[in-house]
Design an enzyme around this catalytic site. Structure first.
Site, mmCIF file in Angstrom:
data_model
loop_
_atom_site.group_PDB
_atom_site.id
_atom_site.type_symbol
_atom_site.label_atom_id
_atom_site.label_comp_id
_atom_site.label_asym_id
_atom_site.label_seq_id
_atom_site.Cartn_x
_atom_site.Cartn_y
_atom_site.Cartn_z
ATOM 1 N N SER A 258 0.837 -1.189 0.000
ATOM 2 C CA SER A 258 0.000 0.000 0.000
ATOM 3 C C SER A 258 0.871 1.237 0.000
ATOM 4 O O SER A 258 2.083 1.183 0.187
ATOM 5 C CB SER A 258 -0.899 0.015 1.231
ATOM 6 N N LYS A 259 0.217 2.355 -0.219
ATOM 7 C CA LYS A 259 0.896 3.634 -0.369
ATOM 8 C C LYS A 259 1.791 3.911 0.847
ATOM 9 O O LYS A 259 2.868 4.468 0.722
ATOM 10 C CB LYS A 259 -0.178 4.721 -0.513
ATOM 11 N N ARG A 260 1.315 3.516 2.006
ATOM 12 C CA ARG A 260 2.062 3.835 3.227
ATOM 13 C C ARG A 260 3.454 3.185 3.236
ATOM 14 O O ARG A 260 4.354 3.674 3.873
ATOM 15 C CB ARG A 260 1.258 3.406 4.453
ATOM 16 N N GLY A 262 5.558 2.939 0.897
ATOM 17 C CA GLY A 262 6.484 3.452 -0.108
ATOM 18 C C GLY A 262 5.709 3.779 -1.364
ATOM 19 O O GLY A 262 4.492 3.859 -1.334
#
Ligand code: GLU
Length: 487
Positions: A258-260, A262
């Site tokens: 997920s975006k969190r 990286g």
């Protein structure tokens, strides 16, 4: 096969969606079929300006030109091509309404007047009773005459799918194998919202049918929507496409990528400098296994070897180290002159002398074996264009088995060896011979000598080989650097 990629323009293109698109594109190429790009913009509120442009940019970079659908023309304008258009769902709203009416007439859908507040209350009750959240069919029981009246009075309502609760919906997923869902576990999905706009489910099914899609490849997150889609296909009396749900991408700790964790936006990988050959090679191997040891594939080889049967269902770990390794391998494959031409402008910005350097091709070849990204080139070649001085800290290196006490002796030997070569006979072979001769009587190891030579000439821990660098630098400069070390 007719395949499609159907992104929603609600933000950046996720790297996982780029892989999904690639699989669909590969299947179309493999079967001499057609790859369509359809924009699923039914959720107007979530639309992000520039998202379609970004999707098209990434696909073009990756070499996946749509055969039909939404695409850029030669001037870069976004156009639609193909005989199954329009390919942008917001241009097809009337069509979806017509098909929704048909479902209503045939008894496969019903009007629902429940307010958001009532639905909220219902959900809370279900939660308390630990029941799956599902529409309780209050409006299915309404008297038809009352429904007519409320519609005529202009009361707000949605259209819901009437799921055949007693049926089992079974199909063979091309990746998951045989799957079945009990009808009573499937919610009566909203098909038309109260503003008359279709939902994803209705539009997706109508379009896959009208666009004659044979194979739907999409992410695993859509697996639970598939029974709803199959019910719709049956209600319309249409033959459904084949479905292949590709596994999720995972972080090395097996959590969902997920975006969190990286960057997951496809464009970020482009910005970082990955080659399309490398990124697409890497993405193909996420979830797909060629069944051999081969890891490097050209696009042509992928078209040939790719099969849905070899995609596994378990999540695919997104291993950046492997991506960088593949990137490095693809950097080595670039023809030497092309490689030099690509990095020369970058190096010139920092070191203007590179512009007219007759030895640039030779220098570029030395780093091509080691480089991962083009922007590393100026730094890697900097020692050719500056006059750096190596420090004792760099040269005396336990890993290279060179102690501070060894350094003066080794430098002396190296200077004598270099001086013994005639300026006009300065070649790699001559340098090798001279160093071998010096080594014989020194009682030192060759590795020690070569490390000191390389470190003195390049002033870097990681650099091309000592002989090659010495040859290109020339006798005079090599000697100067060996003498310059202030020890
Ligand atoms: N619009 C959906 C998405 O953004 C498409 C899902 C599908 O391929 O059916 O992923």
């Amino acid at each position: 096969m007719r395949t499609r990629f159907a992104p929603s323009p609600t933000g950046f293109l996720h790297i996982g969606n780029l892989r999904t698109a690639f699989f669909a594109w590969l299947m179309a190429r493999k079967t001499n079929g057609s790859f369509a790009l359809r924009i699923e913009d039914t959720d107007r509120a979530r639309e992000v300006t520039g998202a379609v442009e970004s999707i098209l940019r990434v696909l073009a970079w990756a070499g996946m030109k749509p055969d039909e659908g939404v695409m850029p023309d030669d001037a870069g304008n976004i156009v639609e091509k193909g005989s199954h258009g329009p390919y942008i769902q917001s241009k097809r709203f009337d069509l979806y309404r017509t098909y929704a009416d048909q479902l209503l007439k045939d008894g496969h859908a019903y009007r629902c007047f429940c307010t958001p507040e009532r639905l909220d209350e219902m959900r809370k009750k279900q939660e308390k009773l630990r029941q799956a959240p599902m529409y309780d069919r209050t409006c299915l029981e309404l008297d038809p005459a009352e429904v007519e009246k409320r519609v005529a009075a202009g009361e707000k309502h949605v259209l819901r799918l009437k799921v055949p609760r007693e049926e089992t919906i079974a199909y063979e997923d091309k990746i998951y194998g045989p799957l079945s869902f009990k009808g009573h576990t499937v919610d009566d999905q909203v098909l038309l919202k109260s503003d008359g706009f279709p939902t994803y489910h209705l539009a997706n099914v109508v379009d896959d049918h009208l666009m004659e899609i044979d194979l739907v490849i999409r992410g695993e997150e859509w697996l639970s929507s598939t029974p709803k889609h199959l019910i719709l296909f049956k209600a319309f009396g249409w033959r459904p496409p084949q479905y292949a749900h590709v596994p999720l991408l995972l972080n090395p700790d097996r959590s969902k990528l997920s975006k969190r964790q990286g960057d997951v936006a496809a464009e970020d990988f482009i910005k970082k400098g990955y080659l399309p050959e490398a990124l697409m090679n890497f993405l193909a191997l996420l979830g797909w296994n060629p069944g051999t040891e081969q890891e490097l594939f050209t696009i042509t080889e992928l078209i040939e070897s790719f099969t849905l049967e070899r995609i596994h269902k378990s999540g695919a770990v997104f291993d950046l180290k492997k991506l960088d390794w593949i990137q490095g391998q693809w950097m080595r494959k670039i023809p030497a002159q092309d490689f030099a031409d690509r990095i020369r402008p970058l190096v010139t910005v920092k070191y203007p002398d590179a512009a007219n350097d007759s030895k640039f091709l030779q220098k570029a070849a030395l780093i091509q074996e080691r480089i991962t990204f083009f922007p590393e080139a100026p730094d890697m070649l900097g020692f050719f264009y500056t006059e750096p001085t190596a420090t004792m800290e760099l040269i005396a290196n336990p890993k290279q088995k060179v102690t501070e006490a060894d350094v003066p002796k080794i430098l002396g030997i190296l200077k004598t060896a270099v001086e013994s070569i005639d300026e006009k006979k300065w070649t790699k072979d001559a340098i090798v011979t001279a160093i071998d001769a010096a080594l014989a009587s020194s009682g030192l190891k060759k590795g020690q000598l070569l490390w000191v030579l390389r470190a003195s000439l390049t002033c870097r821990a990681y650099s091309p080989g000592a002989y090659e660098v010495a040859e290109i630098l020339g006798r005079e400069k090599a000697l100067l650097r060996l003498k310059k070390i202030g020890i």
